[in-house]
Design an enzyme around this catalytic site. Structure first.
Site, PDB file in Angstrom:
ATOM      1  N   GLY A  10     -10.926 -12.241  -2.682  1.00  0.00           N
ATOM      2  CA  GLY A  10      -9.992 -11.876  -1.506  1.00  0.00           C
ATOM      3  C   GLY A  10     -10.458 -12.445  -0.251  1.00  0.00           C
ATOM      4  CG  ASP A 127     -14.622  -3.755   0.179  1.00  0.00           C
ATOM      5  OD1 ASP A 127     -13.781  -3.117   0.952  1.00  0.00           O
ATOM      6  OD2 ASP A 127     -14.164  -4.160  -1.022  1.00  0.00           O
ATOM      7  NE  ARG A 162       4.369  13.841  11.212  1.00  0.00           N
ATOM      8  CZ  ARG A 162       5.247  12.928  11.691  1.00  0.00           C
ATOM      9  NH1 ARG A 162       4.932  11.963  12.342  1.00  0.00           N
ATOM     10  NH2 ARG A 162       6.386  13.419  11.644  1.00  0.00           N
ATOM     11  NE  ARG A 171     -11.771  -3.085  -7.026  1.00  0.00           N
ATOM     12  CZ  ARG A 171     -10.834  -2.984  -7.686  1.00  0.00           C
ATOM     13  NH1 ARG A 171     -10.627  -1.849  -8.797  1.00  0.00           N
ATOM     14  NH2 ARG A 171      -9.577  -3.751  -7.294  1.00  0.00           N
ATOM     15  CD  GLU A 221      -9.121  -0.092  -2.258  1.00  0.00           C
ATOM     16  OE1 GLU A 221      -7.716  -0.450  -2.371  1.00  0.00           O
ATOM     17  OE2 GLU A 221      -9.771  -1.062  -2.413  1.00  0.00           O
ATOM     18  CG  HIS A 271      -3.813  -7.216   1.225  1.00  0.00           C
ATOM     19  ND1 HIS A 271      -3.233  -6.335   0.565  1.00  0.00           N
ATOM     20  CD2 HIS A 271      -4.447  -7.947   0.643  1.00  0.00           C
ATOM     21  CE1 HIS A 271      -3.565  -6.156  -0.674  1.00  0.00           C
ATOM     22  NE2 HIS A 271      -4.439  -7.652  -0.539  1.00  0.00           N
ATOM     23  NE  ARG A 274      -8.329  -8.399   1.015  1.00  0.00           N
ATOM     24  CZ  ARG A 274      -9.750  -8.351   0.382  1.00  0.00           C
ATOM     25  NH1 ARG A 274     -10.530  -8.859   1.098  1.00  0.00           N
ATOM     26  NH2 ARG A 274     -10.111  -7.666  -0.800  1.00  0.00           N
TER      27      ARG A 274
END
Length: 341
Positions: A10, A127, A162, A171, A221, A271, A274
């Site tokens: 990535g 990450d 809200r 990940r 995620e 993304h 990134r």
């Protein structure tokens, strides 16, 4: 000497800063020639490359992405891949490679070193999950972007009373979620390292509403509810066996709305984390990594990765760097829980 440079996996803020440092020091100090291989490991497989000179790197320090482009190509999944790489390197008279990437890119670098190709690795991943280095460049930028988004979401959440669920990347490791959630004052932070109870999340959310605050929930995620499964965008796997994750934020927002009766929305940063200009910290760290990678090549010290230990740049074996992911320790997560709810 002619040195090849590539960026794999990535994209990440700071990649161009590494390329710039490598080329400038290699040319100005050692008088080397440089070849940039395009599209990650696909470049050495196909021979797609271009010369890299001082003019090519003159103004790229502040640019995001990578001027060499990237891909998730795995040469060990290509028939005769190693032989093809050796043939390309011989044809282009490449004496050494500097591979800039994360777990997968540097895993290939380690195997190629074992197969007789001289490679030096540079750690890159937003990450921050690469072993043997305290930090990877790109992480600070990603956290800064996520934190700014959370700051902005606080005001709109309060205006409409809200709950907002912010899904960030991560990940297997929740470093971005943990750091941006703490910095942004999130009500709840959910990471892949610890399965979460939806009932507990709802309790924290309702407590915030009772106190006249609009809750912000930050979720990586790869985070999983107790007894749940990963949320996939697609079941297809890339060349390194990874599926594409995504959707936990929307699922959780729907659960919160259903259980509390309060309006709840999901925001997926994706993304955007990134992209764009790297922070000053990432520019400096990436530059230092590039300078030390050149030193390793000059010493003929292949099969290593440059790493940050404290404030020093050191060399570690690629095998050490890729053998285990660096995940969030339980005690670090428990430190943050005092601010939940």
């Amino acid at each position: 000497m002619r040195v090849g440079v590539l960026t794999g996996g990535g994209d990440c803020p700071g990649l161009n800063a590494v390329i710039r440092a490598v080329v400038r020091k290699g040319i100005e100090v050692h008088g080397w020639d440089f070849t940039g291989f395009r599209n990650g490991w696909q470049g050495p497989l196909t021979g797609e490359s271009k010369p890299l000179g001082l003019r090519d790197v003159e103004d790229i320090l502040t640019r995001g992405g990578t001027i060499l482009r990237s891909s998730r190509t795995n040469p060990y999944k290509v028939e005769g891949g190693v032989e093809k790489i050796k043939a390309v390197l011989a044809e282009q008279e490449i004496d050494a490679l500097i591979a800039i990437g994360g777990e997968d890119t540097l895993g290939v670098a380690k195997r190629l070193t074992d197969d007789g190709i001289g490679v030096v690795g540079v750690p890159k991943t937003i990450d921050n999950d690469l072993g043997a280095t305290d930090y990877t460049f790109g992480f600070d930028t990603a956290v800064s972007i996520a934190t700014e988004a959370i700051d902005r979401l606080h005001t709109t959440a309060e205006s409409h009373h809200r709950a907002l669920v912010v899904e960030v990347m991560g990940r297997h490791a929740g470093w971005i979620a943990l750091h941006s959630g703490l910095a942004g004052g999130a009500s709840v932070i959910l990471v892949p390292e610890r399965h979460f109870s939806v009932d507990q999340v709802v309790e924290w959310v309702e407590r915030r509403f009772e106190n006249e605050y609009a809750p912000i929930i930050v979720v990586a995620e790869g985070a999983l509810p107790e007894g749940g499964e990963e949320k996939l965008v697609t079941g297809e796997k890339d060349a390194f066996g990874h599926v594409r994750l995504g959707g936990i934020g929307t699922w959780l927002a729907d659960e919160i709305a259903h259980r509390t009766g309060k309006e709840s929305r999901a925001v997926v940063l994706g993304h955007v984390q990134r992209g764009g200009t790297p922070t000053a910290y990432d520019r400096v760290l990436a530059t230092r990594f590039g300078l030390h990678a050149v030193d390793a090549v000059a010493d003929g010290d292949f099969g290593v990765m440059v790493a940050l230990k404290g404030t020093d740049i050191v060399r570690v074996k690629l095998s050490e760097a890729t053998e285990e992911l660096k995940t969030v320790p339980l005690e670090r997560y428990e430190e943050a829980e005092v601010f939940f709810g």
